[in-house]
Enzyme design. Structure first.
Site, short mmCIF file in Angstrom:
data_model
loop_
_atom_site.label_atom_id
_atom_site.label_comp_id
_atom_site.label_asym_id
_atom_site.label_seq_id
_atom_site.Cartn_x
_atom_site.Cartn_y
_atom_site.Cartn_z
N GLY A 1 0.85 -1.19 0.00
CA GLY A 1 0.00 0.00 0.00
C GLY A 1 0.88 1.24 0.00
O GLY A 1 2.05 1.20 -0.42
N ARG A 2 0.34 2.34 0.50
CA ARG A 2 1.11 3.59 0.54
C ARG A 2 2.41 3.43 1.32
O ARG A 2 3.47 3.86 0.90
CB ARG A 2 0.27 4.70 1.17
CG ARG A 2 -0.94 5.16 0.38
CD ARG A 2 -1.60 6.34 1.10
NE ARG A 2 -2.79 6.83 0.42
CZ ARG A 2 -4.02 6.44 0.69
NH1 ARG A 2 -4.21 5.50 1.62
NH2 ARG A 2 -5.06 6.94 0.06
N ILE A 3 2.30 2.80 2.50
CA ILE A 3 3.47 2.67 3.36
C ILE A 3 4.48 1.70 2.75
O ILE A 3 5.69 1.93 2.79
CB ILE A 3 3.06 2.23 4.78
CG1 ILE A 3 2.14 3.27 5.42
CG2 ILE A 3 4.29 2.01 5.66
CD1 ILE A 3 1.47 2.81 6.70
N THR B 1 5.15 -3.67 11.56
CA THR B 1 4.64 -2.36 11.98
C THR B 1 3.19 -2.19 11.52
O THR B 1 2.70 -1.08 11.41
CB THR B 1 5.51 -1.21 11.42
OG1 THR B 1 5.63 -1.36 10.00
CG2 THR B 1 6.89 -1.22 12.05
N ARG C 1 -0.17 -4.73 12.21
CA ARG C 1 -1.02 -5.07 13.34
C ARG C 1 -0.50 -6.37 13.94
O ARG C 1 -0.01 -7.26 13.22
CB ARG C 1 -2.49 -5.25 12.91
CG ARG C 1 -3.20 -3.95 12.58
CD ARG C 1 -3.45 -3.10 13.82
NE ARG C 1 -4.14 -1.86 13.48
CZ ARG C 1 -3.55 -0.72 13.16
NH1 ARG C 1 -2.24 -0.67 13.11
NH2 ARG C 1 -4.26 0.36 12.90
N GLU D 1 -2.67 -5.02 23.23
CA GLU D 1 -1.94 -3.79 23.56
C GLU D 1 -2.68 -3.02 24.65
O GLU D 1 -3.90 -2.94 24.62
CB GLU D 1 -1.78 -2.92 22.30
CG GLU D 1 -0.92 -3.58 21.23
CD GLU D 1 -0.72 -2.71 20.00
OE1 GLU D 1 -1.31 -1.61 19.92
OE2 GLU D 1 0.04 -3.12 19.11
N HIS E 1 4.00 0.62 19.78
CA HIS E 1 3.09 1.08 18.72
C HIS E 1 3.29 2.58 18.42
O HIS E 1 2.38 3.39 18.56
CB HIS E 1 1.64 0.81 19.10
CG HIS E 1 0.73 0.73 17.90
ND1 HIS E 1 -0.38 -0.09 17.87
CD2 HIS E 1 0.75 1.35 16.70
CE1 HIS E 1 -0.99 0.04 16.70
NE2 HIS E 1 -0.31 0.92 15.97
#
Length: 320
Positions: free
Chosen positions: A156-158, A236, A238, A267, A286
């Protein structure tokens, strides 16, 4: 009459001011403590909009209490904390905050890759503990990054932003995605690979896919067994995408070399979590998007999403 909204965590003044211009605002006033469920159940009954974080479970029972609720604005890219199907059934808009955190999260992902590969946290602890007595040829040696093979799950974008950073290290880049991205392949000089090939050939594997029913435990014992003994896994995205028990055993038994983890299935993670006991794990709380500028942009974008929905517009970042 102004629409009523509830904010589930203390926000910067500039964001609250923007929301107050249009809405009657009520906010949980603690920054480091999530709103208790019983309070959220009470507050949602009397509002038109909800501004929430990943820390809140916006499930069907909660949504059923929101008889006036029109919009749920999540200050995050992911929205697995929200029962989107239940919201859609009730005609409630759900929004998220993509885009603004892309570069910051890609920075953190590559930083975590480097810190794990070069054992930076372990080396810092070694020095601070007074264990550094002399220089020796193989002391705290790590893995080379320059020229290595990077595998990306989720382009995706990341994922694309991470690939751009990796190109600066002359890395060979493989990716696996639900669909091929031919334009990105050409622009970024990256190769599509099936899941097995990516696992077998990569020196570094970064998990950047969304968390869904299909991706739960996407990386388990079988997948870890295909990886190189010198490989580093970085997550990074989930926590639930990686089987944490399987990862612990793979790391403990040195079936893979190391892991950089910014996200956990539960978390905040317990300090007794087995992964935190391993020296070949770099663990973070996170903080993928945690730069001041990016978090402010995220909070303002979530506010604008909420206002657009409440004012009868279709928010730009609607997910349902």
């Amino acid at each position: 009459m102004k629409p009523k909204i509830y904010i589930t965590r203390k926000l910067p003044d500039i964001v609250v001011t923007r929301l107050t211009e249009v809405c009657e605002v009520k906010m949980w006033d603690k920054e480091e403590e999530p709103v208790p469920r019983e309070i959220l159940e009470k507050e949602i009954q009397d509002v038109d909009g909800l501004y929430c974080l990943l820390t809140e479970s916006i499930d069907k029972p909660l949504l059923n209490r929101g008889t006036r609720l029109k919009v749920v604005s999540n200050m995050a890219v992911g929205y697995n904390n929200i029962d989107v199907a239940a919201a859609t059934e009730k005609g409630i808009l759900v929004t998220n905050t993509p885009g603004v955190l892309t570069e910051t999260t890609a920075d953190l992902t590559f930083a975590l890759l480097m810190a794990t590969a070069r054992r930076l946290v372990e080396a810092s602890d070694y020095l601070r503990a007074g264990d550094w007595k002399t220089w020796s040829p193989m002391q705290l040696t790590g893995q080379d990054i320059y020229g290595a093979t990077l595998g990306i799950f989720g382009l995706g974008r990341i994922g694309e932003a991470l690939a751009k950073r990796a190109r600066g290290f002359d890395m060979k880049i493989l990716y696996h995605n639900r669909s091929r991205k031919l334009e990105a392949e050409e622009q970024l000089d990256i190769q599509y690979a099936d899941k097995e090939r990516l696992l077998r050939e990569s020196d570094f594997i970064c998990v950047l896919m969304p968390f869904t029913h299909e991706t739960k435990n996407y990386i388990g014992a079988a997948e870890l067994s295909l990886m190189k003994q010198t490989a580093v896994l970085v997550n990074t995205a989930r926590g639930g995408i990686v089987d944490e028990e399987a990862l612990y055993h793979a790391l403990k038994n040195r079936e893979i070399w190391g892991a950089g983890i910014d996200v956990f299935e539960e978390e905040p993670v317990s300090t007794e979590h087995p992964l935190l006991s391993l020296p070949n794990v770099v663990a973070l709380p996170h903080i993928g998007s945690a730069s001041k500028n990016t978090r402010l942009k995220m909070s303002l974008l979530a506010a604008e999403n909420l206002l657009q929905g409440l004012q009868g517009e279709t928010p730009k970042n609607i997910v349902n």
